[in-house]
Design a protein around this motif. Sequence first.
Motif, PDB file in Angstrom:
ATOM      1  N   PHE A 196     -29.355  -5.670 -29.258  1.00 39.96           N
ATOM      2  CA  PHE A 196     -30.700  -5.251 -29.614  1.00 39.96           C
ATOM      3  C   PHE A 196     -30.552  -3.948 -30.402  1.00 39.96           C
ATOM      4  N   VAL A 197     -30.793  -4.031 -31.715  1.00 39.13           N
ATOM      5  CA  VAL A 197     -30.422  -2.948 -32.630  1.00 39.13           C
ATOM      6  C   VAL A 197     -31.672  -2.307 -33.233  1.00 39.13           C
ATOM      7  N   PRO A 198     -31.889  -1.004 -33.047  1.00 36.91           N
ATOM      8  CA  PRO A 198     -33.017  -0.323 -33.696  1.00 36.91           C
ATOM      9  C   PRO A 198     -32.812  -0.290 -35.213  1.00 36.91           C
ATOM     10  N   VAL A 199     -33.815  -0.676 -35.970  1.00 39.77           N
ATOM     11  CA  VAL A 199     -33.693  -0.727 -37.423  1.00 39.77           C
ATOM     12  C   VAL A 199     -33.737   0.668 -38.030  1.00 39.77           C
ATOM     13  N   GLY A 200     -34.414   1.609 -37.365  1.00 39.93           N
ATOM     14  CA  GLY A 200     -34.530   2.959 -37.890  1.00 39.93           C
ATOM     15  C   GLY A 200     -33.395   3.881 -37.495  1.00 39.93           C
ATOM     16  N   GLY A 201     -32.376   3.351 -36.830  1.00 35.71           N
ATOM     17  CA  GLY A 201     -31.263   4.162 -36.371  1.00 35.71           C
ATOM     18  C   GLY A 201     -31.261   4.310 -34.865  1.00 35.71           C
ATOM     19  N   GLY A 202     -30.093   4.528 -34.319  1.00 33.62           N
ATOM     20  CA  GLY A 202     -29.954   4.662 -32.879  1.00 33.62           C
ATOM     21  C   GLY A 202     -28.961   3.661 -32.324  1.00 33.62           C
ATOM     22  N   SER A 203     -28.657   3.785 -31.052  1.00 34.68           N
ATOM     23  CA  SER A 203     -27.646   2.956 -30.419  1.00 34.68           C
ATOM     24  C   SER A 203     -28.188   1.577 -30.061  1.00 34.68           C
ATOM     25  N   ALA A 204     -27.334   0.581 -30.196  1.00 36.14           N
ATOM     26  CA  ALA A 204     -27.692  -0.784 -29.825  1.00 36.14           C
ATOM     27  C   ALA A 204     -27.555  -0.969 -28.315  1.00 36.14           C
ATOM     28  N   ASN A 205     -28.315  -1.918 -27.775  1.00 37.21           N
ATOM     29  CA  ASN A 205     -28.208  -2.304 -26.375  1.00 37.21           C
ATOM     30  C   ASN A 205     -27.643  -3.711 -26.308  1.00 37.21           C
ATOM     31  N   TYR A 206     -26.637  -3.932 -25.456  1.00 38.51           N
ATOM     32  CA  TYR A 206     -25.940  -5.210 -25.399  1.00 38.51           C
ATOM     33  C   TYR A 206     -26.224  -5.904 -24.064  1.00 38.51           C
TER      34      TYR A 206
END
Length: 320
Positions: A196-206
């Motif tokens: 789950f990847v933020p489009v505006g930047g930030g860490s992904a959640n797996y």
Amino acid sequence: MMGMRRWLGAVVALGVLGACEPLDPGGGGTIGDVLFDKGFAFVRSDRNIYVVDDDGDPNSPQRLTTGGNAYTPSVSRDGSSIVFVQRVGSTSSLQTVPTTGGPVATLLSSNDAACGACTNFRGPTFSPDGRTIVFAFDRGSGSVSSLARIAVNGSGFTELTPGTTIAYGAPSFFPSGTTVVAPAGNNSFQFDRLAFVPVGGGSANYVSLGNEVLAIANRAVVSPDGRQVALDGRLSSGSTRIFVGNVTATGISGNLRRLTDYTASTVQESFPSWTGSTALGFLFNDSGGDPSIYRAPVSSTASSVTLAVPAANEPFYGPT
């Protein structure tokens, strides 16, 4: 009235593309007379993009490209455009074509300076507002792949997962447009989790897949209401089945469940695409025959299927 509305839509789409996007000098498109409001986009054995409207004849789809080498089409949320990957040798490019027919526009190629040493574009998809496209790509020849976004005119290349040490597959937007979900894993041959990847930047959640799904074969897609995710899960038997699960912007809630009740190991179900918040279209193949697009309702129990489009591959339904 329907014919007039469709004709005007074709004129508008062509005008927008001509004003904003670089046209492919090699052509590859068709004239702007295709009748399409809502339905499936897909490729056939000639590797061209086809569409068939829900009100049209599924045995006579309309072709949008002529240059071949097309993969994984995706329809914009307003139904006016299709983005797809074209591969020629080791070069891949992101291209668009109006759903009503017209010229093909090349947005980004793997040899463009904007993206550096990027190759093997995969799974492009439009943002809900239609302003950007997110896709997967490889860095060099290794097993690591990343996600990136560009504007619909091909500008503003931005890597969403810089410095990644894992591989990502085809992304899908949540309705908010702020997050995408994508298959992920240690390499592109074993997508054993969802990112789950933020489009505006930030860490992904797996999130791990669980249940009987060993890996995702091709894609995971979020429903139009953002409450469910569908994916083509690879089983220990080697076959693939469509699975559905409840989802939030950060993970899966509960267990994945099978869409259909087929049990034969020869059956392959892949490339899910939502046709509404409670129904899916997907690719179905049994015993190595020609794949076709089928539909099935989404419920708490396994569903029956109906044929939608024969002799088709890599389907995507839109708009939803």
